[in-house]
Design an enzyme around this catalytic site. Structure first.
Site, short mmCIF file in Angstrom:
data_model
loop_
_atom_site.label_atom_id
_atom_site.label_comp_id
_atom_site.label_asym_id
_atom_site.label_seq_id
_atom_site.Cartn_x
_atom_site.Cartn_y
_atom_site.Cartn_z
N GLU A 11 7.07 -4.17 4.31
CA GLU A 11 7.17 -5.55 3.83
C GLU A 11 6.47 -5.58 2.48
O GLU A 11 5.27 -5.76 2.39
CB GLU A 11 6.53 -6.52 4.82
CG GLU A 11 6.92 -7.98 4.57
CD GLU A 11 6.17 -8.61 3.40
OE1 GLU A 11 6.63 -8.45 2.24
OE2 GLU A 11 5.15 -9.24 3.66
N GLU B 90 2.07 7.49 -3.35
CA GLU B 90 2.44 8.40 -4.43
C GLU B 90 1.65 9.70 -4.37
O GLU B 90 2.08 10.71 -4.94
CB GLU B 90 2.20 7.74 -5.79
CG GLU B 90 3.10 6.55 -6.09
CD GLU B 90 2.58 5.24 -5.51
OE1 GLU B 90 3.18 4.19 -5.80
OE2 GLU B 90 1.57 5.26 -4.77
N GLY C 69 2.46 0.56 3.42
CA GLY C 69 1.66 -0.66 3.30
C GLY C 69 1.56 -1.35 4.65
O GLY C 69 1.94 -2.51 4.80
N GLU D 89 3.98 -7.96 -8.10
CA GLU D 89 3.09 -6.99 -7.46
C GLU D 89 3.65 -5.57 -7.46
O GLU D 89 2.93 -4.63 -7.18
CB GLU D 89 2.70 -7.40 -6.03
CG GLU D 89 1.81 -8.61 -5.99
CD GLU D 89 1.35 -8.96 -4.59
OE1 GLU D 89 0.30 -9.61 -4.46
OE2 GLU D 89 2.04 -8.60 -3.61
#
Length: 624
Positions: free
Chosen positions: A388, A374, A323, A397
């Site tokens: 983070e 994934e 991310g 989330e």
């Protein structure tokens, strides 16, 4: 890493002088960071979630020998228990689970319910030779039965591996076509490669039987996968036809513009197809959300300081940034000496991150990948995973799920995660301003009463800043998350807690927040270690808190999460609030949280509070 914008002041935001004075008045004292370990029970997924991998041995289970659901008989494995229950007590657990289509949680409830019945009437349970469970039984939805009746109950983690293992049951299901047999144009069963083999000994016959059963299981899995893919494609087509095609039809000019822009892509540019329904990733495509997070100095400098102060951990290593957003953590790692950084994000922001990396000259070190962690393929294992991922109340989330998948897929032996540990904490506040804003506001709206607007308004947890001086109890740990070992299954939890009043006052809201640690070796941080900077430095650790603080420079964009009470609890110093905290992913939207607090007040003088309003309650909350 939450982009959700809720009511309440934000660090660095502008306001009027009056608002600023009121804001600062709420933050005049510091919070004590002394931790008190709560008395907590195991969740339905196992509070000691970091040991789940150790629970499974070659037989699929370990620990104490499993006990019958109805009597005191002990057996070597779960299969023998269920066979015994079927033959002696007339209850086929595996068939019941299949017939009623019980999910994992309902199956846990069923086991604990039966054990509870047997515990309450042991003689009757032992003599009963016929048991049955009705579809839709209330206890199948009652979280009380997620609590193990027997500590380390082997059956609670062994029953899933036993479904349809009996060859007779498997053959019956496949022949009848009631669950796994393909229909119409679905998969056709291939001729068995073992069908023409003749056996001469009992051992050969047993081996052939095992091979055929394995072949049946593989075919059944292929059928289920095919059916699931077909159902998903049908659903996707319906959604597209009923929603997205209408949007395109209503905005032809925009559609044409997008097409023109696609045709102008530079040669060699990979155009990634968009997930039209993926609002979570789309929400992180805008610069303002990332600016809000980067402006959170506690957050950003917390990561930076760990990376820069431990350059030997990163020097020459391969780092994965899950991310990556704007690429800030990736560039910290590259500047600290990482040999290679693999940066993954599934949002449009990755295209800006790519330009940021080129602008700062790190394109030879940092490689960006667009996709879900994934599903994506990476060229190698990594030594460090940085991310983070934290949301409101830490788990909102559900991005930690993806980080744990990345850990299991890509982290090399001996590798570490940064951060390495987080901890959800809870205390209580006397601040009634949230109650005033949420409930009492509707008593007089421009001279009109609007009482109906109060309905269910308190069920939504409030994300805002809490003044440290309003805290009236000690602080307890609701959930400790060691990232090196915790499992995705362990992120839902049930915890018992006990809060003690520190002065004569009242409680208007329970307050949740989280602390974060970075360690050089990934080892667990003991529960008695606090988050104060001096203590962290003395132990060679890095970290930060999202709890109530007295200055704006120490506040974070996560703020605190408040569970507001409809009526304040008036208590004295030494009184206790004892209860259980439930935290589960929402079934419809796994990135949202369903929360529940069941509590009762225990007076220090032993007086009875059962008749007093609000002294006992079962409250439901949510974060959406």
């Amino acid at each position: 890493m939450s982009g959700r914008i809720l009511q309440g002041s934000t660090a660095g935001g502008s306001s009027s002088n009056a608002d600023s004075a009121a804001f600062n008045a709420r933050r005049q004292s510091t919070i004590s960071q002394a931790y008190t370990q709560s008395e907590y029970s195991e969740s339905e997924l196992g509070e000691q979630d970091n040991t789940w991998d150790d629970w499974e041995d070659e037989e699929g289970m370990s620990g104490a020998d499993p006990k019958c659901l109805f009597c005191s008989s002990i057996f070597e494995d779960a299969r023998q228990v269920f066979d015994h229950c079927t033959k002696v007590h007339g209850f086929d657990f595996l068939k019941t689970r299949h017939t009623l289509k019980l999910d994992f949680y309902q199956s846990i409830r069923l086991i604990n319910y039966l054990r509870r019945q047997a515990e309450q009437a042991p003689l009757e349970a032992e003599k009963t030779t016929s048991w049955s469970v009705a579809a839709g039984a209330e206890f199948l939805q009652d979280d009380e039965y997620l609590r193990p009746v027997i500590e380390d109950d082997s059956l609670l983690f062994a029953f899933e591996d036993l479904d349809f293992e009996d060859s007779g049951e498997q053959d019956r299901i496949l022949e009848e076509g009631d669950v796994l047999m393909p229909q119409g144009d679905a998969l056709k069963r291939p001729e068995s490669q073992w069908s023409k083999i003749e056996t001469k000994t009992e051992l050969e016959a047993q081996l052939l039987k095992e091979l055929r059963l394995a072949e049946e299981k593989l075919f059944a899995a292929e059928v289920q996968l095919s059916q699931t893919e077909a159902q998903f494609e049908e659903y996707r087509t319906r959604v597209k036809a009923s929603f997205f095609d209408n949007l395109v039809a209503s905005a032809p000019e925009q559609s044409s513009l997008a097409k023109d822009e696609a045709e102008e892509e530079e040669p060699g540019t990979v155009v990634v197809p968009q997930d039209e329904g993926n609002y979570y990733f789309n929400s992180y495509a805008h610069s303002d959300i990332h600016q809000q997070m980067l402006n959170d100095r506690v957050r950003t400098e917390g990561y930076r300081d760990f990376i820069y102060e431990n350059k030997d951990v990163f020097k020459g290593k391969t780092v994965l940034d899950v991310g990556c957003g704007t690429g800030i953590l990736s560039m910290f790692a590259a500047r600290a000496g990482a040999a290679k950084v693999l940066s993954v994000d599934n949002s449009d922001i990755i295209e800006k991150a790519r330009k940021n990396i080129v602008e700062n000259g790190f394109q030879d070190i940092i490689t960006l990948y667009r996709g879900k962690i994934e599903e994506i393929k990476l060229p190698c294992k990594v030594d460090v995973i940085i991310s983070e991922w934290m949301g409101y109340f830490l788990l909102y989330e559900a991005m930690l799920d993806s980080v744990l998948v990345a850990r299991d897929r890509f982290l090399a032996p001996g590798g570490i995660l940064a951060p390495s540990q987080t901890r959800i904490l809870m205390t209580a506040s006397s601040d009634e301003s949230f109650l005033e804003d949420s409930i009492h506001y509707w008593n007089d709206v421009y001279g009109f009463k609007m009482s109906t607007m109060k309905d269910n308004v308190l069920q939504e947890a409030v994300v805002d800043f809490v003044s440290p001086e309003t805290l009236v109890t000690d602080t307890v740990c609701l959930k400790d998350l060691p990232h090196q070992t915790i499992t995705v299954a362990g992120l839902d939890f049930i915890t018992d807690f006990e809060l003690t009043m520190q002065r004569d006052d009242h409680i208007s809201a329970f307050v949740g927040y989280f602390d974060t640690w970075f360690t050089r070796d990934g080892k667990d941080v003991p529960l008695d270690v606090g988050i104060e900077k001096k203590e962290l430095q003395s132990l060679g650790l890095n970290g930060f808190t999202t709890g109530p603080v007295h200055t704006r420079s120490e506040e974070t964009h996560w703020k605190q999460t408040m569970f507001v009470l409809e009526k304040a609890l008036v208590l004295q110093k030494g009184d206790k609030v004892k209860g259980t905290f439930y935290c589960h992913k929402n079934h419809m939207n796994p990135r949202a949280l369903d929360l529940r607090i069941v509590y009762e007040v225990i007076k220090k003088d032993g007086s009875d509070v059962s008749a007093q309003d609000g002294m006992k309650a079962d409250l439901q909350f949510y974060l959406r």
